[in-house]
Scaffold this motif. Structure first.
Motif, short mmCIF file in Angstrom:
data_model
loop_
_atom_site.label_atom_id
_atom_site.label_comp_id
_atom_site.label_asym_id
_atom_site.label_seq_id
_atom_site.Cartn_x
_atom_site.Cartn_y
_atom_site.Cartn_z
N ALA A 9 8.45 4.57 -3.04
CA ALA A 9 7.65 5.39 -2.11
C ALA A 9 6.86 4.49 -1.16
N MET A 10 6.24 3.45 -1.69
CA MET A 10 5.44 2.56 -0.84
C MET A 10 6.31 1.81 0.16
N LYS A 11 7.49 1.40 -0.26
CA LYS A 11 8.41 0.72 0.67
C LYS A 11 8.78 1.67 1.81
N HIS A 12 9.08 2.91 1.45
CA HIS A 12 9.43 3.91 2.47
C HIS A 12 8.25 4.20 3.40
N LEU A 13 7.07 4.36 2.83
CA LEU A 13 5.89 4.65 3.65
C LEU A 13 5.60 3.49 4.60
N ARG A 14 5.83 2.27 4.16
CA ARG A 14 5.64 1.12 5.06
C ARG A 14 6.67 1.11 6.18
N GLU A 15 7.87 1.63 5.90
CA GLU A 15 8.92 1.69 6.93
C GLU A 15 8.62 2.75 7.98
N ILE A 16 8.03 3.86 7.56
CA ILE A 16 7.84 4.98 8.49
C ILE A 16 6.43 5.12 9.04
N SER A 17 5.49 4.24 8.57
CA SER A 17 4.11 4.39 9.01
C SER A 17 3.34 3.08 8.95
N LYS A 18 2.16 3.09 9.54
CA LYS A 18 1.19 2.01 9.38
C LYS A 18 0.37 2.38 8.15
N VAL A 19 0.36 1.51 7.15
CA VAL A 19 -0.34 1.80 5.89
C VAL A 19 -1.73 1.16 5.93
N ILE A 20 -2.74 2.01 5.74
CA ILE A 20 -4.14 1.58 5.81
C ILE A 20 -4.82 1.90 4.48
N PHE A 21 -5.46 0.90 3.90
CA PHE A 21 -6.19 1.05 2.64
C PHE A 21 -7.65 1.38 2.94
#
Length: 165
Positions: free
Chosen positions: A85-97
């Protein structure tokens, strides 16, 4: 471009996510809500019936199969355990903590069980916080330090970061 906000429960993923989506004229998607709609069950019911591991599988599948555009995504706090899921989310979005100090998160969260927090057997909330924080930092492209900031100040810092990229 999509934006994905990750962090502990009560870190502001939904509140800031909705504010950010409105400000940037984007859609807002709460992954926990999507899971509840798809299963017809509350998160705590899924955890009670499927166990923590079963819930994490359901959450990972939901995150890994997302197909959205121009959306602010707010996944549950345990999404960080789903590598696919995290790999996919990084591919489709900018991930912000969205990083909140432990003491503040503990105050905000209330009862973790009622909140549907997937805590491993034998873990304290502090153990969970430390384990997840390391994973959030691993996957995030940017960390927003929320300490002593209002929601409006957090939104301003997010906007400044996004305007730079």
């Amino acid at each position: 471009m999509n934006i994905c906000l990750i962090g502990m429960p009560s870190s502001g993923k939904s509140v800031l996510g909705k504010m950010l989506a409105k400000k940037r004229r984007m859609r807002f998607l709460d992954l926990d809500t999507l899971i509840q709609e798809n299963t017809g069950k509350l998160l705590r019911e899924i955890i009670a019936e499927e166990g923590r591991e079963g819930f994490l599988r359901i959450e990972e599948e939901a995150g890994a199969s997302l197909s959205v555009e121009n959306t602010v995504i707010s996944p549950g706090g345990s999404i960080c355990y789903g590598e696919r899921a995290m790999k996919h989310l990084r591919e489709i979005s900018k991930v912000i903590f969205l990083h909140v100090p432990y003491e503040e998160m503990e105050k905000r969260i209330g009862d973790p069980v009622k909140r549907g927090v997937a805590i491993p057997e034998g873990f304290t909330l502090k153990d969970l916080y430390e384990e997840r924080t390391a994973l959030y930092r691993k996957y995030a492209e940017f960390t927003l330090e929320e300490e002593n900031l209002s929601a409006e100040e957090c939104l301003e810092k997010l906007m400044q970061y996004l305007d730079r990229i």
